[in-house]
Design a protein around this motif. Structure first.
Motif, PDB file in Angstrom:
ATOM      1  N   UNK A 230      -0.111   4.204  -4.268  1.00 65.04           N
ATOM      2  CA  UNK A 230       0.350   4.497  -2.922  1.00 65.04           C
ATOM      3  C   UNK A 230       1.601   5.359  -3.026  1.00 65.04           C
ATOM      4  N   UNK A 231       1.595   6.473  -2.324  1.00 67.70           N
ATOM      5  CA  UNK A 231       2.743   7.372  -2.277  1.00 67.70           C
ATOM      6  C   UNK A 231       3.406   7.185  -0.911  1.00 67.70           C
ATOM      7  N   UNK A 232       4.653   6.710  -0.911  1.00 72.89           N
ATOM      8  CA  UNK A 232       5.355   6.408   0.340  1.00 72.89           C
ATOM      9  C   UNK A 232       6.579   7.318   0.424  1.00 72.89           C
ATOM     10  N   UNK A 233       6.630   8.153   1.456  1.00 71.94           N
ATOM     11  CA  UNK A 233       7.654   9.203   1.468  1.00 71.94           C
ATOM     12  C   UNK A 233       8.220   9.450   2.856  1.00 71.94           C
ATOM     13  N   UNK A 234       9.246  10.311   2.866  1.00 75.53           N
ATOM     14  CA  UNK A 234       9.949  10.685   4.096  1.00 75.53           C
ATOM     15  C   UNK A 234      10.539  12.071   3.870  1.00 75.53           C
ATOM     16  N   UNK A 235      10.066  13.096   4.570  1.00 77.46           N
ATOM     17  CA  UNK A 235      10.571  14.452   4.344  1.00 77.46           C
ATOM     18  C   UNK A 235      12.030  14.604   4.746  1.00 77.46           C
ATOM     19  N   UNK A 236      12.690  15.586   4.154  1.00 75.16           N
ATOM     20  CA  UNK A 236      14.074  15.907   4.505  1.00 75.16           C
ATOM     21  C   UNK A 236      14.261  17.413   4.477  1.00 75.16           C
ATOM     22  N   UNK A 237      15.133  17.910   5.366  1.00 74.51           N
ATOM     23  CA  UNK A 237      15.364  19.346   5.468  1.00 74.51           C
ATOM     24  C   UNK A 237      16.647  19.721   4.741  1.00 74.51           C
ATOM     25  N   UNK A 238      16.607  20.897   4.089  1.00 73.15           N
ATOM     26  CA  UNK A 238      17.747  21.394   3.328  1.00 73.15           C
ATOM     27  C   UNK A 238      17.938  22.877   3.599  1.00 73.15           C
ATOM     28  N   UNK A 239      19.162  23.343   3.306  1.00 74.21           N
ATOM     29  CA  UNK A 239      19.445  24.775   3.395  1.00 74.21           C
ATOM     30  C   UNK A 239      19.656  25.386   2.016  1.00 74.21           C
ATOM     31  N   UNK A 240      19.543  24.565   0.975  1.00 76.83           N
ATOM     32  CA  UNK A 240      19.790  25.017  -0.393  1.00 76.83           C
ATOM     33  C   UNK A 240      18.738  24.391  -1.302  1.00 76.83           C
ATOM     34  N   UNK A 241      17.945  25.234  -1.965  1.00 80.03           N
ATOM     35  CA  UNK A 241      16.869  24.732  -2.816  1.00 80.03           C
ATOM     36  C   UNK A 241      17.409  23.945  -3.994  1.00 80.03           C
TER      37      UNK A 241
ATOM     38  N   UNK B 252      -0.022   0.792  -8.061  1.00 74.00           N
ATOM     39  CA  UNK B 252       1.172   1.521  -8.456  1.00 74.00           C
ATOM     40  C   UNK B 252       1.765   2.124  -7.189  1.00 74.00           C
ATOM     41  N   UNK B 253       3.070   2.349  -7.184  1.00 75.69           N
ATOM     42  CA  UNK B 253       3.742   2.937  -6.022  1.00 75.69           C
ATOM     43  C   UNK B 253       4.640   4.073  -6.495  1.00 75.69           C
TER      44      UNK B 253
ATOM     45  N   UNK C 232      -1.297   7.287 -15.051  1.00 76.59           N
ATOM     46  CA  UNK C 232      -1.096   6.002 -14.380  1.00 76.59           C
ATOM     47  C   UNK C 232      -1.811   5.926 -13.047  1.00 76.59           C
ATOM     48  N   UNK C 233      -2.257   7.063 -12.516  1.00 77.40           N
ATOM     49  CA  UNK C 233      -2.893   7.074 -11.195  1.00 77.40           C
ATOM     50  C   UNK C 233      -4.266   7.698 -11.273  1.00 77.40           C
ATOM     51  N   UNK C 234      -5.188   7.114 -10.540  1.00 73.72           N
ATOM     52  CA  UNK C 234      -6.549   7.614 -10.421  1.00 73.72           C
ATOM     53  C   UNK C 234      -6.573   8.630  -9.272  1.00 73.72           C
ATOM     54  N   UNK C 235      -6.875   9.887  -9.576  1.00 77.31           N
ATOM     55  CA  UNK C 235      -6.808  10.942  -8.567  1.00 77.31           C
ATOM     56  C   UNK C 235      -7.693  10.636  -7.360  1.00 77.31           C
ATOM     57  N   UNK C 236      -8.725   9.883  -7.530  1.00 74.77           N
ATOM     58  CA  UNK C 236      -9.638   9.585  -6.432  1.00 74.77           C
ATOM     59  C   UNK C 236      -9.210   8.364  -5.629  1.00 74.77           C
TER      60      UNK C 236
ATOM     61  N   UNK D   4      -5.752   7.547  -4.434  1.00 76.69           N
ATOM     62  CA  UNK D   4      -4.347   7.690  -4.072  1.00 76.69           C
ATOM     63  C   UNK D   4      -4.243   7.696  -2.545  1.00 76.69           C
ATOM     64  N   UNK D   5      -3.343   6.869  -2.026  1.00 69.08           N
ATOM     65  CA  UNK D   5      -3.097   6.805  -0.583  1.00 69.08           C
ATOM     66  C   UNK D   5      -1.695   7.343  -0.308  1.00 69.08           C
ATOM     67  N   UNK D   6      -1.496   7.765   0.924  1.00 71.86           N
ATOM     68  CA  UNK D   6      -0.172   8.236   1.346  1.00 71.86           C
ATOM     69  C   UNK D   6       0.251   7.434   2.569  1.00 71.86           C
ATOM     70  N   UNK D   7       1.543   7.167   2.668  1.00 69.28           N
ATOM     71  CA  UNK D   7       2.023   6.396   3.809  1.00 69.28           C
ATOM     72  C   UNK D   7       3.478   6.686   4.099  1.00 69.28           C
ATOM     73  N   UNK D   8       3.887   6.247   5.283  1.00 71.72           N
ATOM     74  CA  UNK D   8       5.281   6.426   5.663  1.00 71.72           C
ATOM     75  C   UNK D   8       5.557   5.814   7.019  1.00 71.72           C
TER      76      UNK D   8
END
Length: 815
Positions: free
Chosen positions: A584-595, A625-626, A666-670, A672-676
């Motif tokens: 499981x991929x658990x994320x939260x986007x963020x904005x930046x002005x500098x790469x 796995x997370x 460590x992760x099975x490509x088939x 994988x879940x995403x959440x947030x």
């Protein structure tokens, strides 16, 4: 429209909305709360670890016991939603879903280690513990059957006594403050003889009408606003308060007249009170903080001696985040002076879109307030506060959101008008954070900078972020020369933060120490001793997770931006034996002005991590796995708006994360879940709509149609009419017909977060259902943006585990 919530529009039998019989579960499971599988329920029911606070006299540590997750019956108590607030009419305080109740106080002597428990009545719960300036007592607001009571607890003996009956008015916040002499407390009381609450008319006397005169008045989306004359009457009833002084001998002295007092603060010399009072006409488009407002200074009898500002309704603030209302704002007392007001005023009309050399001007005005205000400093950015020290030393902060820029100015309040730049930085830059001045209460109980050594030498502490981890530090800094001497830094393998000093030089202090294996505990750190002295021995709250492993992984996006995330693997996992796991991929986007700043990596292996609430990390107990918080930076460089390439950058970040965990084996490509949650839910829906990287998704309390937040959202400052294409393309609602992976939507029925109205999930689910998607929509009764009730939290985790087991774990592995 606001009303007393005596019942639920969503019946318990409609707790879940299920998309067709193919997804139906055991008959009747939609009508009752479910428990998550073992050992999650046991962990949820573990008593929380106490929180600690060092007294101003540096002699005692207060340990506050915390209540566990409340029952849903507590959240179901009647509540009112008025002018941006949610209150409990039973006790005239914050609504239950917005309170973290405390249940006990234990005072621990930092020298002897002796403990004294507060003698509170059995079953007590309270909020807002506040040390007296002399460190001898703690004031609390105790919940009683018919209201909130003001109590005082002696830190030396544990003796506790009530100063008032159930008369405290905490609708607009606790708002209680010790007088500088530690002999009395200023609080807001329910007016004597208030009477019963007004009852709405059975039949309306006419329509509800709003009107605009043609001038632009863009207003961001707000929750819980007034919506009718009946709401206005309720607002008057519950928010009208009588400022009152409660002395320790039990005398209650009214201060001036009752009113809708949103703020009241005693001057450091104890002679005046700064009050913020709201007045009519009210607005149905803004919260109370933007209603017409009088900011006044009174003497201790309540007589007005100075009017700082008479502010009109502020419903015309431009949409950009650097926009502010005109007139005085951020009015406060200077912490290190007897009675000096400080405030900022915009010099650019409050609109950041035009050019201006001076954006904000900071003023000071000393008692008796007869002389004209003094200009302390002109700022090229927005005023962001000050650290006060003494007559010749203060630090003023300014920030500009559009560039994420921060400037710190050294000023001499005794010779105002100019300032010297001592720090300029991107405030998102974690690697180069110089720290902030360490402050401690002065004799009046106000936070002032800690001086050490000769001249203008202060103590500073900071997070100490590096590629290898966060290692908080304590340093001595000469503000005149810039000379910096590091006194202490958290050792490798541990994470230690300063709770409070035990001497003026910073050689001894109380700190909170943890490691990956050891839970946080308080210690006394003596820089002249080899080892710290333990003050507390709190146990691991979730030993069932002690075998979980974690590591910070790094990888690159296709455009070269560096990314990272924290990979958690279940206890006992062996890659050679067990092979790739569902992840499981658990994320939260963020904005930046500098790469470069967006790509900063900070290892977390020196932190003690245990899940709580409805955390996705509980999935580790179920064989998943997370990948926690994988970087999802949305970067705008050279003036470009980050969101104009949101979908492309989001998709590229997700692709890089998937490739990284699959490449590690460590992760099975088939599978994988995403959440947030919140903006992470928005991200989840977009990734399912625009990529085929994930088997399923979980989206909690999100927003999916940006036309419903037309005056900006998250870090987007432009309006819908200025960036129509961006709003449309960023909205997963627009592409609901492209979501061909199962998605679980969960939303609190009483979501109070600006922009994530429950209708967002309701309409998105309808779109998914209408376009043939596989979806499940769960409404949590009485819950706000974050989930609080034990039943709600347990059910949320049950839903998440069931959804992933069905759609991810049970899926065939990738070949």
């Amino acid at each position: 429209m606001v009303s007393i919530r005596l019942g639920m529009a969503v019946a318990s039998a409609a707790l879940l909305a299920v998309c067709g019989p193919v997804l139906a579960q055991t008959p009747g499971d939609a009508a009752v709360y479910q428990q998550p599988p073992a050992p999650i329920a046991d962990i949820l029911d573990t008593e929380p670890t106490p929180v600690a606070s060092l007294g101003p006299d540096r002699q005692r540590l207060a340990l506050f016991g915390r209540a566990n997750l409340p029952p849903i019956s507590e959240l179901a108590e009647p509540s009112l939603r008025l002018a941006g607030y949610r209150i409990n009419p039973r006790n005239n305080g914050p609504a239950n879903g917005r309170i973290a109740w405390l249940t006990s106080i234990t005072f621990k002597d930092v020298t002897s280690g002796a403990e004294v428990a507060a003698a509170l009545p059995t079953g007590s719960r309270f909020i807002s513990p506040t040390w007296s300036p002399d460190g001898g007592k703690v004031a609390i607001l105790r919940d009683a059957p018919d209201g909130l009571e003001l109590w005082v607890v002696d830190a030396r003996t544990g003796a506790a006594s009530a100063l008032t009956g159930a008369v405290v008015n905490a609708a607009a916040g606790a708002g209680m403050e010790w007088a500088p002499d530690s002999r009395s407390i200023l609080f807001r009381a329910v007016p004597t003889g208030r009477g019963p609450a007004p009852v709405a008319d059975a039949a309306p006397t006419g329509p509800i009408v709003e009107q605009t005169g043609g001038s632009a008045r863009p207003v961001r989306t707000y929750q819980d606003l007034l919506g009718s004359p009946a709401d206005e009457r309720l607002f008057d009833h519950y928010f009208t308060a009588q400022p009152t002084l409660a002395s320790l001998d039990g005398r209650l002295t009214p201060v001036g007249e009752p009113g809708i007092v949103l703020g009241a603060s005693i001057s450091p010399d104890g002679r005046y009170i700064l009050q913020t009072r709201v007045k009519r006409p009210y607005s149905y488009a803004t919260p109370a903080g933007l209603f017409p407002t009088d900011i006044v200074v009174t003497d201790m009898t309540g007589r007005v001696v100075h009017r700082v500002a008479d502010l009109p309704l502020r419903d015309n603030i431009p949409p950009p985040f650097d926009a502010v209302a005109t007139g005085p704002r951020s009015v406060s007392w200077r912490a290190d002076a007897p009675a000096t007001l400080v405030w900022a005023e915009a010099q650019d009309g409050g609109d950041p879109r035009g050019q201006a050399e001076v954006r904000d001007r900071v003023f000071m005005q000393a008692a008796p307030f007869s002389a004209a205000p003094t200009r302390l400093i002109d700022l090229p950015e927005r005023y962001a506060g000050a650290s006060w020290g003494r007559d010749d030393t203060a630090i003023v902060y300014s920030r500009w959101f559009n560039t994420r820029h921060e400037t710190r100015f050294l000023v001499d309040p005794s010779n105002p008008g100019e300032g010297r730049v001592i720090v300029e930085r991107n405030y998102q830059d974690r690697y180069n954070d110089p720290g902030t001045p360490l402050t401690e209460p002065n004799a009046a109980g106000r936070p002032v900078m800690t001086f050490a050594g000769e001249g203008r030498t202060i103590l500073m502490d900071g997070p100490g972020a590096t590629r290898q981890g966060e290692f908080p530090f304590l340093a001595r800094v000469n503000l005149d020369t810039g000379e910096r001497t590091e006194l202490w830094r958290s050792a490798p393998g541990s994470y230690e933060t300063i709770v409070g000093l035990l001497d003026d030089d910073g050689r001894r202090f109380v700190s909170r120490r943890e490691t990956q294996a050891a839970p946080p505990n308080m210690v006394i750190r003596d820089l002249d001793a080899a080892e710290p002295q333990a003050l507390t021995t709190f146990p691991d709250p979730a030993p069932q997770l002690a075998g979980v492993t974690r590591q910070t992984i790094t990888y690159s996006r296709a455009d070269g931006v560096q990314l990272s995330g924290t990979l958690y693997l279940p206890a006992g996992y062996d890659a050679a034996r067990d092979g790739p796991l569902p992840l499981v991929m658990w994320a939260y986007p963020a904005e930046f002005t500098d790469a470069a700043v967006a790509g900063q990596v900070v290892d977390t292996n020196n932190r003690f991590v245990r899940p709580g609430g409805s955390s996705h990390l509980f999935l580790l107990t179920q064989g998943y796995a997370v990948l926690d918080d994988p970087s999802m930076p949305i970067v705008g460089v050279e003036g470009a708006e980050p969101n104009d390439t949101y979908i492309e950058q989001l998709s590229a970040s997700a692709q890089a994360a998937v490739d990284a965990v699959v490449g590690m084996g460590v992760a099975d490509r088939n599978r994988i879940a995403v959440g947030g949650h919140s903006y992470g839910a928005f991200m989840t829906a977009n990734l399912l709509a625009h990529t085929d990287l994930f088997r399923a998704g979980i989206a909690r309390s999100g927003a999916y149609n940006r036309t419903l937040t037309p005056f900006g959202f998250q870090a987007e400052q432009r309006t819908y009419w200025e960036a129509t294409d961006t709003y449309t393309e960023m909205s997963p609602f627009t592409y609901a017909n492209r979501i061909n992976e199962p998605i679980l939507l969960i939303h609190g029925e009483a979501d109070d977060n600006s922009g994530t109205f429950p209708v967002q999930s309701e309409r998105f689910y309808a779109a998914l259902k209408g376009t043939g998607a596989t979806a499940r929509y769960v409404v949590l009764p009485y819950e706000a943006h974050g989930y609080r009730a034990r039943e709600s939290v347990g059910h949320t985790l049950w839903e998440m585990v069931g959804w992933l087991d069905r759609h991810v774990k049970a899926a065939p592995s990738a070949e």
